[in-house]
Scaffold this motif. Structure first.
Motif: not given
Length: 302
Positions: A18-32
């Motif tokens: 979905g269109e709102r999931s990219d922000i969480w995948r971006a957080f994956d690069l920085l946070l657990d």
């Protein structure tokens, strides 16, 4: 809670579709975020440098539960909106609770089960609706919801469901993102835009949470504002991101995001909405008990 479009969007968001999931995948690069989806607790929001702030928030919540119990070892605790299991696993490992985690999103439960198995911590995880908890009355001594209820439109029903499955002497500790009580109409519009952009229902206030808890039969014991240790730090990061977009670094930043198959425009929309709303939001821990039905006055602590 029916199968509303909002519910479906929330499921998509946390299932990495979905269109709102990219922000969480971006957080994956920085946070657990594969384990912890909560806002965190830290004087400096640098989880991988000074210790993981998401885990630190769970410790803060667990300590408040423990302060109301004679012992935590073997005590049954329900984690509502458990996400990917990090909080439940940490509460079981550090405090000795017998934790059951419940979440609406099957993907989150799959990850939670795998995380518990990998860490060899005994916990139970189930897919379920927080407004219709699949447990017997009085099954748990304690309950928590860590930065999860902000995504649920019917918090009154959640609190009523929790009141049914928690024993009379039990304790309910939750943390959540809330709207300040004294916002203007313009400021409320910023918060509403933020909620819509992040697929949330209307963001509640401390007073609204208190009223809902009271209606469900809880006595509010304490309210603690922890904003300066969490979301109070976030605006410097949103400011930096938005400033970079006005420099030649923008093209490099967007290429980097696309290299991870992320949509820069979708991420920027959510960051900008959060940036405008952050001054009018607060991060709060509430402690409630079912011991007494009398009304309890509280004082906001910082």
């Amino acid at each position: 809670m029916d199968q509303s479009p909002l519910r479906e969007r929330i499921t998509d968001q946390f299932s990495y579709r979905g269109e709102r999931s990219d922000i969480w995948r971006a957080f994956d690069l920085l946070l657990d975020t594969d384990e912890f989806l909560n806002l965190g607790y830290s004087e400096w929001y640098q989880p991988h440098v000074l210790g993981m702030s998401q885990r630190r928030l769970v410790t803060e919540v667990g300590s408040r539960i423990a302060s109301h119990l004679s012992s935590t070892d073997g005590v049954r605790l329900l984690d509502v909106g458990c996400g990917r299991g990090g909080p439940a696993i940490h509460l079981a490992d550090q405090f000795g609770f017998r934790v059951t985690g419940l979440d609406l999103v099957p993907y989150n439960i799959e990850r939670a089960i795998e995380n518990a198995r990998r860490k060899h911590v005994e916990t139970e995880f189930v897919v379920g609706d927080a407004t219709q908890l699949p447990f017997r009355s009085g099954a748990f001594t304690a309950c928590t919801a860590i930065d999860a209820l902000v995504y649920l439109p019917n918090r009154n029903s959640v609190f009523s469901a929790v009141a049914d499955i928690i024993e009379p002497a039990g304790v309910f500790v939750l943390s959540d993102l809330m709207m300040q009580s004294d916002v203007s109409e313009t400021e409320r519009e910023f918060v509403d835009s933020f909620a819509a952009t992040w697929d949330m229902p209307s963001v509640g206030t401390v007073e609204q949470y208190n009223a809902a808890l009271d209606n469900a039969g809880f006595e509010l014991e304490a309210v603690e504002d922890i904003t300066r240790h969490s979301v109070g730090q976030f605006r410097k990061w949103t400011t930096l991101y938005l400033q970079l977009l006005r420099t030649p670094v923008r093209s490099l930043l967007e290429r980097l995001l696309r290299a991870y198959d992320l949509d820069p425009s979708a991420i920027t929309e959510q960051v900008r909405a959060a940036h405008h709303a952050l001054p009018f939001l607060q991060h709060v821990i509430l402690v409630a008990k079912t011991r007494s039905r009398r009304r309890h006055s509280y004082k906001l602590r910082e």
